[in-house]
Design a protein around this motif. Structure first.
Motif, short mmCIF file in Angstrom:
data_model
loop_
_atom_site.label_atom_id
_atom_site.label_comp_id
_atom_site.label_asym_id
_atom_site.label_seq_id
_atom_site.Cartn_x
_atom_site.Cartn_y
_atom_site.Cartn_z
N ALA A 28 0.33 5.03 1.64
CA ALA A 28 -0.59 5.64 2.60
C ALA A 28 -0.22 7.08 2.90
N PRO A 29 -0.31 7.94 1.91
CA PRO A 29 0.15 9.31 2.13
C PRO A 29 -0.80 10.14 3.00
N PHE A 36 -1.75 8.75 14.45
CA PHE A 36 -1.15 8.04 13.32
C PHE A 36 -0.85 6.58 13.66
N GLU A 64 -4.42 9.14 4.30
CA GLU A 64 -4.38 9.28 5.75
C GLU A 64 -4.69 10.73 6.15
N HIS A 109 9.99 5.95 9.86
CA HIS A 109 8.89 5.31 10.58
C HIS A 109 9.34 4.08 11.38
N ARG A 139 0.85 -1.20 0.00
CA ARG A 139 0.00 0.00 0.00
C ARG A 139 0.87 1.24 0.00
N ASN A 179 -3.12 3.98 11.31
CA ASN A 179 -2.25 3.40 10.28
C ASN A 179 -2.09 1.89 10.50
N1 GLU Z 1 0.69 8.70 6.41
C1 GLU Z 1 2.01 8.30 6.72
C2 GLU Z 1 3.00 9.21 6.01
O1 GLU Z 1 2.65 9.82 5.02
C3 GLU Z 1 2.18 6.87 6.30
C4 GLU Z 1 3.40 6.20 6.75
C5 GLU Z 1 3.38 4.74 6.37
O2 GLU Z 1 3.60 4.49 5.18
O3 GLU Z 1 3.09 3.91 7.22
O4 GLU Z 1 4.13 9.34 6.44
#
Ligand code: GLU
Length: 490
Positions: free
Chosen positions: A11-12, A197, A45, A219, A9, A201
């Motif tokens: 997930a921005p 988050f 997100e 992360h 995935r 997430n």
């Molecule tokens: N929304 C997070 C970001 O943009 C997602 C991080 C992830 O890929 O888990 O940094």
């Protein structure tokens, strides 16, 4: 990893434009899914619903589609695990919040920002890393009820007991271990009710069936928290692969200053999607082949085992290299649309300059010397919009002298069909060879001796044989006559 069930995935958080760094994460996830015949999912997100996020959310979807990174499940396409916007998933999160509260894996925390801040400062002053003190852990059920009834804002904290270790095997970085004592109890629901988050997430990855999370190494330290949440809820854990960051030439994080650009800027600057994909797929990942590849080939040879652990350096020269390759490999109709996409200052489009019927020949004549649509426009102008000569071309023409061009016209008149035959007979007639033969011809036929826009990439312009065929005898004659006039012979 079972390839047939791979689900990746992107997930921005829609807080800005997609840049080279984050679009690389999208690309890697896309390629891995394609390579394994798996599923690539897009999740937005947008939990902290910052202003303007709809615009960024739409913009990033447009950018991904432009790059060819279509998602199998997500906004627009839908899928069995939607909705794919976190702002619409409150109901899903609520269920898990309740479960965690019921099992005392999470508790209400009434500490104010002010209290937490004072606590953090005191810990730092004592040389200890800041952790939540656990003040609200011991509140009784009736205390909690009373405070809530009194309208006190509360967050929900996830309980992390000290004394154990959370371990997992990162697919890029190898075995990882984190002490729970270093983590401390952390907030999973803000006082305004939105999930943090860490929580949304992790929950979404699990309930959407994501099997592999590929994301930036920034992360990595969040992962043990997310594993603890999923374990507490008996939800499946994905595999994790934390990829090294992209840095600028000086080793600092990629930023505007170090050359990063948004996908939108790259598109507007004339970069082709496959140039960006070929570049980024090699930024922190290696292939055996240095050949330009379409997306499906980039996918087939993409492998998690070939991801680098060290940060990758953004290199503009490499990006330009892949842009050249993309222009060389693009189908003619696509390239023509791309060339027509620019309307430089005068507002004139290339299809008004290149005579109709010559578009294809024009493309083949210039494609080896074109990096952007503006370059093509400039060549079109040089070749077809009257006879514009730059200063250097005039000097070369004047230095060659009138007899050179008179002879050239003579050779043309004699019916030399191919450029080779023409230049051979002109060489014989004038005694000129090499540069002194070709430079004046180049100056006369193209109006320039050097590539004005990319002199360090291409010393000269397109091959004269191709220019010769493209212009045709009548235009060639006119241009040779014009050159003769410049020498004063006209
Ligand atoms: N929304 C997070 C970001 O943009 C997602 C991080 C992830 O890929 O888990 O940094």
């Amino acid at each position: 990893m079972n390839g047939t069930h791979l689900k990746t995935r992107f997930a921005p958080s829609p807080t800005g434009l997609l840049h080279l760094g984050n679009v690389r994460t999208a690309l890697f996830n896309y390629l891995l899914a394609r390579a394994a015949d798996g599923v690539f999912l897009l999740r937005i997100e947008d939990t902290d619903a910052a202003r303007g996020h709809e615009r960024f959310s739409e913009g990033l979807q447009e950018d991904l589609l432009w790059l060819g990174l279509a998602w199998d499940q997500g906004p627009q396409t839908g899928g069995p695990d939607g909705p794919y916007l976190q702002s619409q998933r409150g109901g899903v999160y609520a269920r898990y919040f309740t479960l965690l509260e019921e099992t005392a894996a999470a508790y209400r925390c009434f500490c104010t920002e002010h209290q937490l801040d004072a606590e953090r400062r005191a810990q730092l002053a004592a040389g200890r890393p800041p952790r939540y003190s656990g003040r609200c852990r011991a509140l009784t059920a009736s205390e909690v009820r009373d405070r809530l009834a009194a309208g006190q804002p509360a967050t929900l904290r996830f309980r992390v007991d000290a004394g154990s270790v959370v371990g997992f095997k990162d697919q890029v970085r190898g075995p990882q271990q984190f002490r729970t004592g270093d983590i401390g109890d952390f907030v999973i629901r803000r006082s305004d009710g939105t999930p943090s988050f860490f929580f949304s997430n992790a929950i979404d990855d699990a309930v959407m069936g994501v099997t592999l999370v590929v994301r930036g190494e920034d992360h990595l330290a969040n992962t043990p928290r997310q594993i603890l949440i999923l374990r507490a809820l008996s939800l499946p854990l994905p595999q994790y692969a934390h990829i090294a960051m992209v840095v600028g030439h000086d080793g600092s994080p990629l930023s505007k200053r170090t050359g990063s650009r948004s996908v939108q800027e790259l598109r507007e600057g004339g970069f082709l999607p496959l140039a960006i994909a070929n570049y980024l797929a090699r930024l922190g990942h290696s292939y055996d082949s240095n050949d330009f590849m379409p997306l499906d080939m980039l996918a087939r040879a993409f492998s998690i085992a070939r991801l680098h652990r060290a940060p990758s350096h953004f290199d503009e020269t490499q990006l330009l290299h892949w842009q050249k390759e993309a222009v060389l490999h693009a189908p003619a109709d696509e390239l023509w649309r791309w060339m027509c996409s620019t309307t430089p200052a005068a507002g004139e489009r290339i299809d008004n300059i290149v005579p109709s019927g010559l578009a294809e020949q024009f493309i083949e004549a210039v494609r080896e010397n074109v990096m952007t649509p503006v370059d093509a426009y400039v060549w079109a102008g040089n070749l077809f919009a009257g006879s514009a000569y730059d200063g250097e071309a005039r000097e070369v023409i004047v230095a060659a002298g009138a007899p050179f061009f008179t002879s050239a016209l003579g050779c043309l008149q004699a019916g030399a069909g191919e450029f080779r035959d023409f230049s051979t007979s002109l060489g014989v007639a004038t005694g000129a060879r090499g540069r002194s033969l070709f430079m004046p011809l180049r100056a006369a036929l193209t109006g320039a001796v050097h590539d004005a826009r990319w002199p360090r990439v291409w010393p000269h312009g397109p091959g004269l044989d191709r220019i010769w065929n493209l212009l045709g005898p009548a235009r060639v004659r006119r241009r040779l006559e014009e050159a003769a006039r410049i020498t004063g012979a006209g």
